[in-house]
Scaffold this active site. Structure first.
Site, mmCIF file in Angstrom:
data_model
loop_
_atom_site.group_PDB
_atom_site.id
_atom_site.type_symbol
_atom_site.label_atom_id
_atom_site.label_comp_id
_atom_site.label_asym_id
_atom_site.label_seq_id
_atom_site.Cartn_x
_atom_site.Cartn_y
_atom_site.Cartn_z
ATOM 1 N N GLU A 1 -4.833 2.248 -4.101
ATOM 2 C CA GLU A 1 -3.371 2.336 -4.099
ATOM 3 C C GLU A 1 -2.728 1.064 -3.554
ATOM 4 O OE1 GLU A 1 -4.806 4.483 -0.295
ATOM 5 O OE2 GLU A 1 -5.476 4.173 -2.367
ATOM 6 N N ASP B 1 0.848 -1.192 0.000
ATOM 7 C CA ASP B 1 0.000 0.000 0.000
ATOM 8 C C ASP B 1 0.887 1.247 0.000
ATOM 9 O OD1 ASP B 1 -2.921 1.040 0.510
ATOM 10 O OD2 ASP B 1 -1.614 2.192 1.862
#
Length: 345
Positions: free
Chosen positions: A252, A209
């Site tokens: 993301e 992430d």
């Protein structure tokens, strides 16, 4: 479809053989019974074995032989040659455009030699020159129309196949980063799981992430955020091995699938990826900014084969890495003497 042609050929020739027997044309009746038997055998063989190619060849070339005989003998009242018009569509259907036209050309040459040999010496009957020439011209016209239809059909099929393949590929790729999407990643995981169970090897997954990604979007704009994701995907692909898989898991988040790799070995990969990202600055509209990533690592092996559990564990470890200060992976390395994955890692 071969079964249908076989049944139709069986039915027609059987009916014609009965008619020939009634009219006391015993040789013609015998030939038609034989052809009917061949069509039945082709139908039965294809149904039994599923071998389309051989069954279609049996039907096609037995049809050719029957048509040649009908031209040779004349059939009933010299109407036998009129059946040859079924040859073109059948040949093109079974053989396709190229092979079908070659077969038809051989057939045309054969019947032309029979019919136009001087004084009908190769025939058991006789036809006028006008009948023979018009028969050939009509047959060639039907062949041209059938060939044009087959060509158009093949073009349409190829176009639809190309579109289908394109949409299938699009369904597996993330439209922004052009790497595997979540759906494709799950398919890959299930495939790799079967290898784990079969070969008793480990499979590591890393859930990654981008740290403070919302700040990137807020400060530099969503275009900058998209650019960062595209660059990250490229860097991930450059860093991982060829057999490794990187996918956009959502937003993301990225998921790495590392075949034949343990969780401990995956920590080496995580270090390499993290160092690569830290050494890279992103430029957008004259602005430079840096990003870092956090990662959670888990392992699938023969004792732990549940994919969802492994993903949930990687997600748990990812948020542990964030809680520990970000720009790191979890579980952390416990040894400095880990062996490398391979020379091409």
């Amino acid at each position: 479809m071969v079964n249908l042609f076989g049944l139709v050929g069986l039915s027609i020739t059987a009916i014609m053989s009965v008619s020939a027997f009634v009219n006391e044309q015993l040789l013609l009746a015998s030939v038609l019974i034989f052809a009917s038997s061949v069509y039945y055998l082709a139908h039965y063989y294809q149904k039994l074995t599923g071998n389309f190619q051989l069954a279609s060849n049996i039907i096609l070339y037995s049809l050719f032989a029957l048509m040649v005989y009908l031209i040779y003998s004349g059939g009933k009242d010299n109407t036998g040659p009129l059946w040859i018009f079924m040859v073109s569509p059948v040949a093109l259907f079974f053989g396709g455009l190229k092979r079908g036209l070659i077969s038809i050309s051989i057939f045309v040459v054969t019947i032309s030699i029979l019919m136009f040999y001087p004084d009908n010496q190769l025939l058991a009957t006789s036809y006028t020159y006008e009948f023979k020439s018009r028969l050939i011209y009509s047959f060639l016209t039907i062949t041209f129309l059938s060939g044009f239809y087959e060509y158009s059909r093949q073009q349409s099929f190829d176009f639809m196949q190309e579109i289908s393949n394109k949409f299938e590929q699009m369904a597996k790729l993330d439209p922004l980063t052009q790497i595997s999407n979540r759906r494709d990643a799950m398919d890959r995981l299930n495939y790799e799981l079967s290898r784990v169970e079969r070969n008793d090897t480990a499979l590591a997954i890393i859930l990654c992430d981008v740290d403070h990604f919302k700040k990137v979007n807020d400060q530099f704009g969503h275009d900058a955020g998209d650019k960062a994701l595209v660059l990250l995907a490229k860097l991930f692909q450059e860093t991982l091995r060829k057999q490794d898989i990187v996918s956009r898991w959502g937003g993301e988040e990225f998921l790495f699938i590392l075949p034949q790799t343990s969780a401990l070995q995956a920590q080496i990969v995580a270090d390499k990826v993290r160092d690569k990202i830290k050494a890279t600055s992103i430029e957008h509209n004259g602005n430079l900014f840096d990003i870092t990533i956090s990662m959670g690592i888990s392992e699938i092996n023969k004792k732990n084969t549940d994919i969802n559990t492994a993903i949930a564990m990687a997600d748990k470890y990812l948020y542990q890495a964030k809680s520990n200060g970000r720009d790191q992976y979890y579980p952390p390395s416990k040894s400095d003497n880990l062996t490398a994955i391979s020379a091409n890692a």
